[in-house]
Every structure is written in C-alpha cells, then in structure tokens.
Design a protein around this motif. Sequence first.
Motif, PDB file in Angstrom:
ATOM      1  N   THR A  23       0.829  -1.204   0.000  1.00  0.00           N
ATOM      2  CA  THR A  23       0.000   0.000   0.000  1.00  0.00           C
ATOM      3  C   THR A  23       0.865   1.255   0.000  1.00  0.00           C
ATOM      4  OG1 THR A  23      -1.747  -1.171   1.179  1.00  0.00           O
ATOM      5  CG2 THR A  23      -1.798   1.232   1.267  1.00  0.00           C
ATOM      6  N   PHE A  59      -8.711 -12.423  -3.102  1.00  0.00           N
ATOM      7  CA  PHE A  59      -9.378 -11.813  -1.955  1.00  0.00           C
ATOM      8  C   PHE A  59      -9.145 -10.308  -1.899  1.00  0.00           C
ATOM      9  CE2 PHE A  59      -9.232 -16.247  -0.381  1.00  0.00           C
ATOM     10  CZ  PHE A  59     -10.604 -16.427  -0.281  1.00  0.00           C
ATOM     11  N   GLN A  60      -7.988  -9.857  -2.327  1.00  0.00           N
ATOM     12  CA  GLN A  60      -7.748  -8.417  -2.391  1.00  0.00           C
ATOM     13  C   GLN A  60      -8.702  -7.753  -3.381  1.00  0.00           C
ATOM     14  OE1 GLN A  60      -3.604  -8.349  -3.417  1.00  0.00           O
ATOM     15  NE2 GLN A  60      -2.963  -7.959  -1.316  1.00  0.00           N
ATOM     16  N   ARG A  61      -8.901  -8.375  -4.539  1.00  0.00           N
ATOM     17  CA  ARG A  61      -9.809  -7.821  -5.551  1.00  0.00           C
ATOM     18  C   ARG A  61     -11.241  -7.816  -5.051  1.00  0.00           C
ATOM     19  NH1 ARG A  61      -8.136  -4.369  -7.559  1.00  0.00           N
ATOM     20  NH2 ARG A  61     -10.029  -4.302  -8.758  1.00  0.00           N
ATOM     21  N   THR A  62     -11.631  -8.855  -4.317  1.00  0.00           N
ATOM     22  CA  THR A  62     -12.987  -8.924  -3.780  1.00  0.00           C
ATOM     23  C   THR A  62     -13.221  -7.798  -2.779  1.00  0.00           C
ATOM     24  OG1 THR A  62     -12.978 -11.317  -4.061  1.00  0.00           O
ATOM     25  CG2 THR A  62     -14.632 -10.401  -2.585  1.00  0.00           C
ATOM     26  N   VAL A  63     -12.265  -7.573  -1.902  1.00  0.00           N
ATOM     27  CA  VAL A  63     -12.398  -6.494  -0.929  1.00  0.00           C
ATOM     28  C   VAL A  63     -12.418  -5.139  -1.631  1.00  0.00           C
ATOM     29  CG1 VAL A  63     -11.234  -5.327   0.984  1.00  0.00           C
ATOM     30  CG2 VAL A  63     -11.423  -7.815   0.956  1.00  0.00           C
ATOM     31  N   ARG A  64     -11.590  -4.965  -2.638  1.00  0.00           N
ATOM     32  CA  ARG A  64     -11.552  -3.706  -3.388  1.00  0.00           C
ATOM     33  C   ARG A  64     -12.875  -3.449  -4.086  1.00  0.00           C
ATOM     34  NH1 ARG A  64     -10.857   1.330  -4.371  1.00  0.00           N
ATOM     35  NH2 ARG A  64     -10.250   1.833  -6.470  1.00  0.00           N
ATOM     36  N   ARG A  66     -15.802  -4.503  -3.205  1.00  0.00           N
ATOM     37  CA  ARG A  66     -16.800  -4.155  -2.188  1.00  0.00           C
ATOM     38  C   ARG A  66     -16.625  -2.713  -1.719  1.00  0.00           C
ATOM     39  NH1 ARG A  66     -19.450  -8.047   1.724  1.00  0.00           N
ATOM     40  NH2 ARG A  66     -20.762  -6.635   2.889  1.00  0.00           N
ATOM     41  N   SER A  67     -15.384  -2.281  -1.549  1.00  0.00           N
ATOM     42  CA  SER A  67     -15.163  -0.906  -1.096  1.00  0.00           C
ATOM     43  C   SER A  67     -15.559   0.094  -2.179  1.00  0.00           C
ATOM     44  CB  SER A  67     -13.712  -0.699  -0.678  1.00  0.00           C
ATOM     45  OG  SER A  67     -12.853  -0.734  -1.790  1.00  0.00           O
ATOM     46  N   ARG A  69     -17.905  -0.419  -4.429  1.00  0.00           N
ATOM     47  CA  ARG A  69     -19.368  -0.447  -4.479  1.00  0.00           C
ATOM     48  C   ARG A  69     -19.972   0.352  -3.320  1.00  0.00           C
ATOM     49  NH1 ARG A  69     -22.258  -5.960  -3.798  1.00  0.00           N
ATOM     50  NH2 ARG A  69     -20.075  -6.431  -3.666  1.00  0.00           N
ATOM     51  N   ASP A  70     -19.333   0.298  -2.144  1.00  0.00           N
ATOM     52  CA  ASP A  70     -19.830   1.025  -0.988  1.00  0.00           C
ATOM     53  C   ASP A  70     -19.590   2.527  -1.097  1.00  0.00           C
ATOM     54  OD1 ASP A  70     -20.699  -1.335   0.076  1.00  0.00           O
ATOM     55  OD2 ASP A  70     -18.990  -1.577   1.427  1.00  0.00           O
TER      56      ASP A  70
END
Length: 95
Positions: A23, A59-64, A66-67, A69-70
């Motif tokens: 990061t 999993f990093q892409r999934t979290v990204r 979601r963030s 979209r939120d």
Amino acid sequence: MGSVSEQYLGLVALGVGVGAYGTLIGAGGGFVLMPVLLLLYRDQNVDLLTSISLAVVFFQRTVRLRSVRDDETQSTTDPGWMFAAATIPGAVLGP
C-alpha cells in the motif's frame, strides 16, 4: 518451528506487513510475498505457493470491489479487472 498457532500468527503478521508495504509504495505485495514464501517453505511445491499468492490476489480484488461499491464517489470501472481477467486463465490453466 513453533506451534501451529505461532505459525498462523507469523503468517498473519507477514500478510499485514506485505499489505502495508504494498500500500505504501502503490503496488501489489506479490513481489514481496512470493520470495518470502519460497524461503519459508522450501520443501513445498512452487505451484502450491503460486496458488496461495493468487488466492491472496483474489481476496484483495474482492475487498476492493466491495469498497468501490460502498463508496458511490468512485467509479466501478477499475483497472484491476483487466489484471484479474489476465490472471484467472493463468491460474486455471497453470504452467
């Protein structure tokens, strides 16, 4: 090595460290994670370690996603989807 819980704690610390470093420099942590995994688990198959690294990317892409979209201020078109589209066939087909 230590007990199983100590190993898990060490891997969690490794994940946090790799994520923080990635990061800070604005890059993924795979170029740090893979050499460390190769040094820690010399007796393991390289294909297994690569699949672990690709699972981390998933999993990093999934979290990204979601963030994104939120957060309605960001666009849902993210360049990471292009990288995911290039990574998934390689993960499925293998070397």
